[in-house]
Design a protein around this motif. Structure first.
Motif, PDB file in Angstrom:
ATOM      1  N   GLU A  28      50.101  48.339  22.861  1.00  0.00           N
ATOM      2  CA  GLU A  28      49.663  46.943  22.671  1.00  0.00           C
ATOM      3  C   GLU A  28      48.345  46.684  23.387  1.00  0.00           C
ATOM      4  N   LEU A  29      48.157  47.259  24.583  1.00  0.00           N
ATOM      5  CA  LEU A  29      46.894  47.088  25.307  1.00  0.00           C
ATOM      6  C   LEU A  29      45.731  47.699  24.525  1.00  0.00           C
ATOM      7  N   ARG A  30      45.926  48.894  24.003  1.00  0.00           N
ATOM      8  CA  ARG A  30      44.875  49.560  23.224  1.00  0.00           C
ATOM      9  C   ARG A  30      44.574  48.773  21.945  1.00  0.00           C
ATOM     10  N   ALA A  31      45.624  48.271  21.292  1.00  0.00           N
ATOM     11  CA  ALA A  31      45.426  47.521  20.051  1.00  0.00           C
ATOM     12  C   ALA A  31      44.652  46.229  20.310  1.00  0.00           C
ATOM     13  N   GLU A  32      44.950  45.550  21.419  1.00  0.00           N
ATOM     14  CA  GLU A  32      44.203  44.341  21.773  1.00  0.00           C
ATOM     15  C   GLU A  32      42.736  44.635  22.025  1.00  0.00           C
ATOM     16  N   SER A  33      42.468  45.724  22.721  1.00  0.00           N
ATOM     17  CA  SER A  33      41.078  46.085  23.003  1.00  0.00           C
ATOM     18  C   SER A  33      40.318  46.388  21.716  1.00  0.00           C
ATOM     19  N   ALA A  34      40.992  47.012  20.760  1.00  0.00           N
ATOM     20  CA  ALA A  34      40.331  47.340  19.495  1.00  0.00           C
ATOM     21  C   ALA A  34      40.084  46.097  18.643  1.00  0.00           C
ATOM     22  N   SER A  35      41.009  45.134  18.675  1.00  0.00           N
ATOM     23  CA  SER A  35      40.871  43.940  17.852  1.00  0.00           C
ATOM     24  C   SER A  35      40.007  42.862  18.489  1.00  0.00           C
ATOM     25  N   GLY A  36      39.860  42.912  19.794  1.00  0.00           N
ATOM     26  CA  GLY A  36      39.084  41.886  20.493  1.00  0.00           C
ATOM     27  C   GLY A  36      39.846  40.608  20.729  1.00  0.00           C
ATOM     28  N   ARG A  37      41.138  40.607  20.477  1.00  0.00           N
ATOM     29  CA  ARG A  37      41.977  39.437  20.718  1.00  0.00           C
ATOM     30  C   ARG A  37      42.929  39.759  21.865  1.00  0.00           C
ATOM     31  N   TYR A  38      42.735  39.075  22.967  1.00  0.00           N
ATOM     32  CA  TYR A  38      43.453  39.408  24.195  1.00  0.00           C
ATOM     33  C   TYR A  38      44.477  38.326  24.505  1.00  0.00           C
ATOM     34  N   ASN A  39      45.751  38.715  24.504  1.00  0.00           N
ATOM     35  CA  ASN A  39      46.847  37.807  24.827  1.00  0.00           C
ATOM     36  C   ASN A  39      47.763  38.335  25.918  1.00  0.00           C
ATOM     37  N   LEU A  40      47.784  39.654  26.090  1.00  0.00           N
ATOM     38  CA  LEU A  40      48.690  40.227  27.083  1.00  0.00           C
ATOM     39  C   LEU A  40      48.293  39.837  28.497  1.00  0.00           C
ATOM     40  N   VAL A  41      46.996  39.880  28.799  1.00  0.00           N
ATOM     41  CA  VAL A  41      46.498  39.499  30.126  1.00  0.00           C
ATOM     42  C   VAL A  41      45.349  38.520  29.929  1.00  0.00           C
ATOM     43  N   ARG A  42      45.481  37.331  30.522  1.00  0.00           N
ATOM     44  CA  ARG A  42      44.435  36.319  30.415  1.00  0.00           C
ATOM     45  C   ARG A  42      43.986  35.883  31.806  1.00  0.00           C
ATOM     46  N   LEU A  43      42.708  35.595  31.907  1.00  0.00           N
ATOM     47  CA  LEU A  43      42.097  35.235  33.182  1.00  0.00           C
ATOM     48  C   LEU A  43      41.833  33.735  33.226  1.00  0.00           C
ATOM     49  N   PHE A  44      42.297  33.091  34.288  1.00  0.00           N
ATOM     50  CA  PHE A  44      42.040  31.681  34.531  1.00  0.00           C
ATOM     51  C   PHE A  44      41.349  31.552  35.878  1.00  0.00           C
ATOM     52  N   ALA A  45      40.315  30.737  35.927  1.00  0.00           N
ATOM     53  CA  ALA A  45      39.483  30.688  37.138  1.00  0.00           C
ATOM     54  C   ALA A  45      39.344  29.275  37.660  1.00  0.00           C
ATOM     55  N   ASN A  46      39.271  29.180  38.977  1.00  0.00           N
ATOM     56  CA  ASN A  46      38.924  27.939  39.668  1.00  0.00           C
ATOM     57  C   ASN A  46      37.816  28.294  40.662  1.00  0.00           C
ATOM     58  N   ILE A  47      36.580  28.342  40.166  1.00  0.00           N
ATOM     59  CA  ILE A  47      35.448  28.928  40.892  1.00  0.00           C
ATOM     60  C   ILE A  47      34.391  27.863  41.139  1.00  0.00           C
ATOM     61  N   ASP A  48      33.813  27.886  42.333  1.00  0.00           N
ATOM     62  CA  ASP A  48      32.666  27.038  42.651  1.00  0.00           C
ATOM     63  C   ASP A  48      31.435  27.608  41.947  1.00  0.00           C
ATOM     64  N   PRO A  49      30.826  26.872  41.018  1.00  0.00           N
ATOM     65  CA  PRO A  49      29.700  27.439  40.257  1.00  0.00           C
ATOM     66  C   PRO A  49      28.468  27.726  41.109  1.00  0.00           C
ATOM     67  N   GLN A  50      28.346  27.084  42.255  1.00  0.00           N
ATOM     68  CA  GLN A  50      27.181  27.320  43.102  1.00  0.00           C
ATOM     69  C   GLN A  50      27.366  28.565  43.963  1.00  0.00           C
ATOM     70  N   GLN A  51      28.498  28.641  44.645  1.00  0.00           N
ATOM     71  CA  GLN A  51      28.745  29.760  45.550  1.00  0.00           C
ATOM     72  C   GLN A  51      29.407  30.953  44.868  1.00  0.00           C
ATOM     73  N   GLN A  52      29.916  30.743  43.654  1.00  0.00           N
ATOM     74  CA  GLN A  52      30.647  31.785  42.918  1.00  0.00           C
ATOM     75  C   GLN A  52      31.857  32.278  43.707  1.00  0.00           C
ATOM     76  N   THR A  53      32.478  31.370  44.428  1.00  0.00           N
ATOM     77  CA  THR A  53      33.684  31.713  45.188  1.00  0.00           C
ATOM     78  C   THR A  53      34.825  30.830  44.699  1.00  0.00           C
ATOM     79  N   GLY A  54      36.033  31.311  44.900  1.00  0.00           N
ATOM     80  CA  GLY A  54      37.197  30.564  44.450  1.00  0.00           C
ATOM     81  C   GLY A  54      38.350  31.481  44.175  1.00  0.00           C
ATOM     82  N   LEU A  55      39.151  31.114  43.183  1.00  0.00           N
ATOM     83  CA  LEU A  55      40.384  31.843  42.905  1.00  0.00           C
ATOM     84  C   LEU A  55      40.477  32.197  41.430  1.00  0.00           C
ATOM     85  N   TYR A  56      40.821  33.466  41.165  1.00  0.00           N
ATOM     86  CA  TYR A  56      41.119  33.934  39.804  1.00  0.00           C
ATOM     87  C   TYR A  56      42.613  34.146  39.686  1.00  0.00           C
TER      88      TYR A  56
END
Length: 507
Positions: free
Chosen positions: A90-118
């Motif tokens: 499933e990981l390989r198939a997602e990488s080939a299709s360009g549609r990522y659902n197994l692992v998603r990244l959500f960020a709460n980052i300070d745009p100035q300092q580029q620090t925060g939490l992923y």
């Protein structure tokens, strides 16, 4: 129908959702920190890379290197072999299709300092697989960040090793040359630098660090049959209702005299829609704004009926106002000095008692006649006959009406709507004629079907009354209730004797 479609869609959604395999979700957190430590001694001994924008970290998570590291982490886990194989596929198939659902990244980052939490959220078909996938993805991202910080040192190390190999080659080629001493000095200096660079590799640090590992999820996040069914029900209810409104708006309706005339029946009268502040239909018809309108109806009915006294008043469907029109017409006839009998033959929804009670009618004098109650002089010259509260035999009711009709100038029988009760057609065939009450806004096809049913049964439709018509408040004069001027008054009754306003007034 709207509710049925919505319930059916919700039920099917619930069934389909219940059959879907369970899916679990868990998350691990990674912090993006500043490269400074606040301590000069520590900072001088560490090699760090600058923080990265969120988009770069997002692309790094989808990169082939991080994918390979994640796959390696999954393969090293204690999951069953079949689960590992399925997850890697499933990981390989997602990488080939360009549609990522197994692992998603959500960020709460300070745009100035580029620090925060992923936050890395993973989805899998078992709780253990979701936990392993989240931890493997976070570890792979940390290794990528560490390698990023060490790139320059690694390149310097490779350059120094190449220089050392070149010096060793020259020494081997010229062992007795005069420059041997110089080469030995260069070799020692290069080895010293290589040792320093190698030591720096142990002090390399990235800007990402693990905050918390993934927890084993206790319950699946999907499917949720109840939630999905509720959402589908709400959506179908809205769109079905909207579609029904649009369909209803496109249907042809009777709102004007011309639209009713197309059906080919004489127009006996037009009764306007009363405002909510009015005192009621009977008081308004007695001496108010409906007086002239009901007067036209009375005169026109006398013209088309030609001596016929037993008249059925009905409608195509409920809510058109046939019962109140019956009472108003009876009151108008009584005001002209003629005696009228009103028969409440709508045994499913009897209304005449309520209508006359609300208008102040008297019910003290009552006698029983052949399974019916006769109230005499409800108002002056108006009697009311109410059959038993069970559907009567049309033949029996006809015989009762025939027996009493000889004592009255006019008998008005209030019956159920034609398209609701077959007894109306049976009764109308036995009597002298039918007056069809049509409320403004009624569907043309519904009214046409009612007329066709009456014609097929053999009933004689004397004409139609357009009820609840929209008329300007300034037009409630002598001709106002019709919405006609003096030159149009003769159009009120096709084929009637009302040839002029003066003639109608005299009648």
């Amino acid at each position: 129908m709207v509710l049925g479609v919505s319930l059916l869609g919700a039920g099917l959604t619930y069934l389909v959702a219940s059959l879907r395999p369970a899916e679990y979700e868990t998350a691990t957190s990674v912090a993006a920190l500043s490269s400074g430590t606040g301590n000069n001694v520590v900072s001088s001994t560490l090699v760090t890379a600058p923080p990265l924008p969120q988009s770069v970290v997002q692309n790094a998570l989808r990169s082939p290197k991080v994918l390979d590291l994640t796959v390696a982490g999954v393969k090293r886990s204690a999951l069953a072999a079949t689960v590992k194989t399925q997850l890697v596929t499933e990981l390989r198939a997602e990488s080939a299709s360009g549609r990522y659902n197994l692992v998603r990244l959500f960020a709460n980052i300070d745009p100035q300092q580029q620090t925060g939490l992923y936050e890395l959220r993973s989805h899998a078909r078992s709780a253990q697989a979701a936990q392993v996938l989240a931890d493997a993805s976070a570890s792979a991202l940390l290794v990528w960040d560490q390698d990023r910080a060490a790139q320059n040192i690694t390149r310097a190390q490779q350059t120094l090793r190449q220089q050392l190999r070149n010096v060793d080659a020259r020494l081997a080629a010229n062992p007795d040359s005069l420059e041997q001493r110089s080469l030995l000095t260069t070799r020692a200096d290069t080895q010293e630098k290589l040792g320093q660079v190698s030591a720096l590799l142990t002090a390399v640090g990235g800007t990402l660090s693990l905050v918390s590992q993934a927890q084993l999820p206790a319950v699946p996040v999907s499917p949720q049959p109840a939630r999905d069914a509720a959402l589908v029900f709400a959506a179908l209810l809205f769109f079905s209702a909207l579609g029904a409104l649009v369909l209803d708006a496109t249907r042809k309706r009777i709102t004007t005299v011309a639209e009713l005339a197309v059906l080919g029946r004489p127009l006996l009268g037009i009764l306007p829609l009363l405002p909510r502040t009015s005192s009621g239909l009977l008081p308004e018809a007695r001496s108010g704004r409906l007086y002239e309108s009901v007067g036209f109806l009375r005169v026109n009915l006398a013209s088309v009926a030609a001596g016929k006294t037993r008249i059925v008043v009905t409608s195509a469907q409920p809510g058109d106002g046939k019962s109140t029109v019956t009472a108003a017409l009876a009151q108008s006839v009584a005001q002209s000095g003629q005696r009228v009998l009103v028969v409440d033959a709508d045994l499913y929804r009897p209304t005449q008692l309520k209508v006359w009670q609300s208008a102040g009618g008297q019910f003290s004098a009552a006698v029983t006649r052949s399974g019916a109650t006769l109230y005499t002089d409800v108002v002056r010259f108006v009697d009311l006959l109410v059959p038993d509260k069970t559907p009567s035999d049309p033949a029996h009711l006809t015989a009762l009406v025939d027996d009493m009709a000889r004592h009255y100038s006019l008998v008005l029988i209030d019956t159920p709507p034609i398209l609701v009760a077959a007894s109306t057609l049976e009764l109308s065939v036995r009597l002298d004629g039918v007056v069809l009450v049509v409320a403004a806004g009624s569907e043309t096809e519904v009214v046409r079907r009612a007329m066709d049913n009456a014609q097929v049964a053999g009933s004689r439709i004397l004409g139609a009354v357009l009820n609840k018509a929209a008329v300007n408040s300034t037009e409630y004069g002598y001709y106002g209730a019709y919405g006609l001027n003096a030159t149009d008054a003769n159009l009120a009754v096709p084929g009637s004797r009302a040839e002029s306003p003066k003639a109608v007034s005299k009648s």
